[in-house]
Scaffold this active site. Structure first.
Site, PDB file in Angstrom:
ATOM      1  N   MET B 216       1.453  -1.103   0.120  1.00  0.00           N
ATOM      2  CA  MET B 216       0.165   0.030  -0.315  1.00  0.00           C
ATOM      3  C   MET B 216       0.936   1.457  -0.251  1.00  0.00           C
ATOM      4  O   MET B 216       0.884   2.446  -0.945  1.00  0.00           O
ATOM      5  CB  MET B 216      -0.999  -0.008   0.821  1.00  0.00           C
ATOM      6  N   CYS B 217       2.060   1.494   0.250  1.00  0.00           N
ATOM      7  CA  CYS B 217       2.965   2.886   1.021  1.00  0.00           C
ATOM      8  C   CYS B 217       3.720   2.459  -0.726  1.00  0.00           C
ATOM      9  O   CYS B 217       3.058   3.664  -0.749  1.00  0.00           O
ATOM     10  CB  CYS B 217       3.858   2.372   1.636  1.00  0.00           C
ATOM     11  N   THR B 218       3.406   2.013  -1.487  1.00  0.00           N
ATOM     12  CA  THR B 218       4.481   2.104  -2.682  1.00  0.00           C
ATOM     13  C   THR B 218       3.042   2.605  -3.333  1.00  0.00           C
ATOM     14  O   THR B 218       3.262   3.720  -4.170  1.00  0.00           O
ATOM     15  CB  THR B 218       4.373   0.857  -3.557  1.00  0.00           C
TER      16      THR B 218
END
Lengths: 520, 443
Positions: B216-218
């Site tokens: 998700m952070c990507t």
């Protein structure tokens, strides 16, 4: 109208366009295949070519449809019994896909040696020939093509082209622009692993006489060097830096020397590469241009591929790094295309037919030089004459395979034997129940005479002779369907010049669900 | 039944129709099974008695129906809940463009029944989960041409639930062979499963690695690939902007929805100087498209149907038990015997061991059930017996129960009243039967 039709085709072919692209599809739609004999095997092959949108097909078959034919062939119906088989099959195959044009020729089947004679004609005409046959629970395919060049082989698991062992100038400059020691944690943890490996490699060089880590011990020491590079928190414990983990994981492959594979070197040393004439096919002009690049501009190395794998990094760092590789690849491709131009000029600028299909010249050059130079392949099959001639039969391959008496090679020998049987007796063994018993010994005679004629000191188990009488040249649909799928895809490979065709004899044993490929 | 110059006899057969098959059924041979008896009975069994079920009427299903029909099978049922889409037409050859929108099972059955006289394909335009044991029990052989691991596991579990054991030994008459095929691009596999005897789907779950989702952070803050931009639009922007109305979810089959995602993805991509966002890629990511061609499906379905024929007739030894195929570089097949897992959660009859500290939270157990490669559950519901009463510890699939049991996730196993050796019953979409687990406290 036209646009709506095009959109519908894109939707229809969507799942396969993702495999061979629009240019592959275009090649397929410009192709015309000919099927000789609309047997179950034949129509299954065609089905798998008509569905993806082959341009056109022609069926040549002089047989009349029998009740037996309808029993194992999905593209014949009871209505077609008594009619010409080519015509009947064409109708039912045609209706699979209106984009495809199908027609037929009612040709009276010539006896026995049709295959060899046809093979000779097609060999001289340089038309690829695929001989397929389902015989009982055995399927067999033989590819006969003088020389087939593969532009895009799409290898599984190809190594990346990162040039860490010899970074080109722009890459070196980009690496130099980083100073890991002065970076904040956020940047440090989101620096691409390629940069990290490059930086530590510089450190390693200064302490190891400019030699790359070569063996396991050295690579492990290099990995340790990377581990030391991980930032520590205020307690001295290593921070969580996934990019460093990636760097460590990739040490094994990232430090390999960039070099040209022997397959590509072989292509470069071909006659066709040396002597470019006005008749030289596009593939060889391109290959020569790449070779010229290697020797004149690339320092013995291929044009840069230009792709890098995804890796933990912030967007900006990753994109910048990716662009360094991409721009170099475009630069290299531009140099290659200049070589192509000068080669064409040197032979009077006459375009070989291949170029007429290449609308976007540079894109094509890029496809060959950039993305695929390392994966160019050439497949050359021996002719049927060479396979069948006593002087050039591949004895070694046959005898070494037969060290295992249940190798698929025994099925090849049986197929050759039943053809011999047919020549002598004008029927295949065991077609009628009453024949099975006596044909077993007759077939054995054929097997032995075949082995003797070719000087093959191998023995064929009686079980196989029995089985090949038992099956009475039946063509069970499921085996025909298996072979139909295999053959169609090989034809598509030839037509699209993508993916690598087999060379040259494929045997499928449905009894054991095993297969083998022999070069005969 | 139209009769054309006496070619077609009553009952749909004609002269020579079964000649190709008879060679294998009416003659003895060196490679037949010991119980094979040459004669006319086997063909009669195929034609009149054998009931075979095909799961899926798509790429593999169409091929399977054709193959089985031309191998003498007449009593064929096919289950598929899908309707025909234009992108099916490059390989699902029983369908034409005029059939788009119609149920696959229905159209497939129509076509085969019409082309192969005497063949009786019965369509079921339903999910496999709509049927229970009484339906599946009736078949001699089941062949799967599914495109979902969850559905495979469910089918697998269903056939295992039909098994009867006597003194720990499986009653052979309750075994229904399952032939399973799968394809992806130029690769495929075919396997034969004898539930309770040979490796089942769950025994070899590691052969089906879970789908990789981008972190998700990507997606949220560090996109690098065009795929990241597409996922951003799909996962984050769509729920936020609800471009086609409140509560309207993204429909991968709706070109307008894909177009919206495509444009949003392009915007994001240009923000980060990422190239490569195309409509085709967008559709591929959103729909999790698997590339497919006719040829691979033809090969795998053919191998599966050959095995069905072998099982039904004993004419040859059955595949034991897994075939892998690829034609990317030449043609490659590999045949091996997949082994049963001693403690398989589906077929081993052994309650599964759950090792946790008593101070571990229920959340940890849930995570294990979903993330373990040998279990790969999707949304497990955990129940147990406490003080003689059935208690639901956590259930996700019904909103009201999810809300009520959610606080349990943060409680420790001890706090929930669970003891060492406690049995937990877990239900999940991957299996029609609950799986029994035994808690084993490590501390």
């Amino acid at each position: 109208g036209m646009a709506a039709n095009k959109a519908a085709k894109e939707q229809k072919y969507d799942r396969q366009l993702r495999l061979w692209g629009d240019h592959g599809q275009e090649a397929l739609e410009n192709a015309h295949v000919c099927l000789v004999n609309a047997t179950a095997t034949g129509t299954e092959i065609l089905k798998n070519l008509v569905l993806p949108g082959i341009g056109a097909f022609t069926i040549v078959d002089g047989h009349k449809v029998s009740g037996e034919d309808v029993g194992n062939n999905f593209f014949l119906s009871t209505n077609s019994i008594g009619k010409n088989r080519a015509q009947a099959a064409t109708e039912l195959l045609q209706e699979l896909n209106s984009d495809v044009s199908g027609n037929f020729v009612e040709e009276v089947r010539a006896a026995g040696s049709t295959c060899l004679r046809l093979g000779a004609v097609l060999w001289n005409a340089e038309v690829p020939f695929l001989v397929c046959r389902t015989y009982g629970l055995v399927g067999c395919m033989r590819l006969v093509v003088r020389e087939h060049t593969v532009v895009e082989s799409h290898p599984d698991n190809a190594l990346e082209d990162l040039r860490l062992d010899q970074p080109f100038t722009e890459l070196k400059n980009h690496i130099d622009s980083y100073d890991l020691d002065s970076m904040e944690k956020k940047d440090h943890s989101h620096t691409p692993w390629i940069i990290i490996v490059a930086k530590f490699l510089e450190k390693w060089y200064s302490e190891h006489n400019f030699q790359m880590p070569k063996n396991y011990k050295e690579k492990e020491a290099f990995r340790e060097l990377l581990r030391q590079g991980i930032l520590k928190n205020e307690n001295g414990a290593p921070e969580d830096e996934e990019n460093f983990d990636e760097a460590i994981k990739n040490v094994n492959t990232a430090l390999n020397a960039t070099k040209i594979s022997s397959t590509v070197e072989d292509i470069f040393s071909c006659d066709l590469c040396d002597n470019i004439t006005a008749q030289t096919p596009a593939f060889w002009v391109m290959a020569r241009a790449v070779r010229d690049f290697v020797r004149d501009d690339g320092n013995g190395i291929l044009p840069v591929r230009g792709t890098i794998p995804d890796m933990i990094a912030d967007s900006e760092k990753f994109i910048k790094l990716q662009n360094v590789y991409r721009e170099k690849a475009l630069q290299d491709a531009s140099v290659v295309s200049k070589h192509v131009e000068s080669l064409l000029q040197s032979v009077g600028k006459v375009c070989p037919p291949g170029y007429l299909l290449i609308m976007k010249f540079f894109k094509c050059v890029f496809i060959i030089s950039g993305k695929n130079a390392a994966f160019l392949r050439v497949v050359r099959c021996r002719s049927l004459e060479e396979e069948y001639s006593i002087e050039s039969v591949n004895k070694d391959e046959i005898t070494s395979c037969m060290d295992n008496p249940d190798s698929e090679m025994v099925l090849y020998l049986m197929l050759r034997s039943i053809d011999r049987f047919y020549q002598q007796h004008s029927h295949y063994p065991g077609v009628y129940d009453y024949q099975v018993e006596e044909d077993i010994s007759r077939l054995k005679v054929c097997v032995n005479s075949l082995l003797q004629e070719y000087g093959l000191s191998v023995s064929v188990k009686d079980d196989y002779i029995h089985e090949f009488c038992r099956c009475g040249s039946a063509e069970p649909h499921t085996v025909a369907a298996f072979l139909g799928g295999c053959a169609a895809q090989e034809a598509i490979k030839i037509i699209t010049q993508q993916f690598v065709p087999f060379n040259n004899t494929f045997i499928y044993n449905a009894m054991t669900q095993t297969s083998a490929t022999f070069q005969l | 039944m139209a009769v054309d110059e006496g070619h077609v006899a009553c009952g749909g057969d004609w002269d020579g129709r079964w000649n190709h098959l008879k060679k294998f059924l009416e003659r003895s041979g060196p490679f037949t099974l010991p119980d094979f008896e040459p004669g006319t009975e086997t063909l009669q069994f195929l034609l009149e008695t054998c009931k075979i079920l095909v799961i899926g009427a798509g790429g593999l299903g169409c091929e399977l129906l054709k193959n089985l029909a031309l191998s003498g099978f007449r009593n064929i049922h096919v289950v598929d809940m899908d309707t025909i889409d234009i992108s099916n037409l490059n390989r699902q050859f029983l369908f034409r463009s005029k059939d788009v929108g119609r149920p696959k099972a229905e159209v497939a059955a129509e076509f085969v029944n019409s082309r192969v006289p005497g063949c009786n394909v019965t369509p079921h335009c339903q999910k496999i989960q709509d049927f229970d044991e009484s339906f599946y029990r009736k078949f001699h052989i089941i062949v799967c041409g599914l495109d979902s691991v969850i559905a495979r596991r469910w089918m697998n579990g269903m056939l295992i639930s039909l098994l009867n054991y006597e003194n720990g030994v499986v009653d052979q008459s309750t075994i229904i062979p399952l032939i399973d095929g799968g394809t992806e691009g130029f690769k495929g596999n075919a396997r034969v499963i004898l539930p309770g005897m040979t490796a089942c789907i769950d025994c070899t779950l590691e052969l089906y690695p879970p789908q990789i989702n981008f972190p998700m952070c990507t997606i949220a803050s560090m996109p690098r690939l065009p795929e990241h931009c597409i996922e951003f639009a799909r996962i984050l922007q769509w729920p936020k902007e609800e471009p086609f109305g409140d509560g309207v979810s993204l429909d991968g089959d709706n070109p307008e929805h894909i177009q919206w995602v495509f444009m949003k993805a392009q915007e994001r991509a240009s923000e980060f100087n990422i190239t490569g966002v195309t409509y085709r890629l967008t559709q591929g990511v959103v729909k999790r498209v698997i590339p497919a061609v006719a040829s691979t499906n033809a090969v795998i379905a053919a191998a599966c149907a050959t095995e069905a024929f072998k099982i039904a007739t004993s004419a040859y030894v059955t595949l034991n038990n897994y075939l892998v195929f690829s034609d990317v570089d030449g043609l490659y097949t590999y045949t091996f015997e997949a082994e049963r897992k001693e403690n398989c959660s589906a077929c081993s009859q052994v309650p599964q061991d759950l090792q946790f500290s008593s101070s571990a939270k229920l959340q940890d157990v849930l995570q294990y059930l979903t993330e373990s490669t040998s279990l790969q559950m999707k949304s497990p519901a955990i129940t147990t017996t406490l003080q003689g009463k059935n208690k639901t510890l956590y259930l996700q699939t019904v909103a009201s129960i999810e809300e009520r049991t959610r606080p349990n996730l943060c409680k420790t196993l001890k706090e929930l009243g669970l003891a060492d050796g406690q049995e937990l019953a877990v239900a999940d979409v991957t299996t029609p039967q609950t799986v029994l687990f035994k808690l084993n406290f490590t501390s």
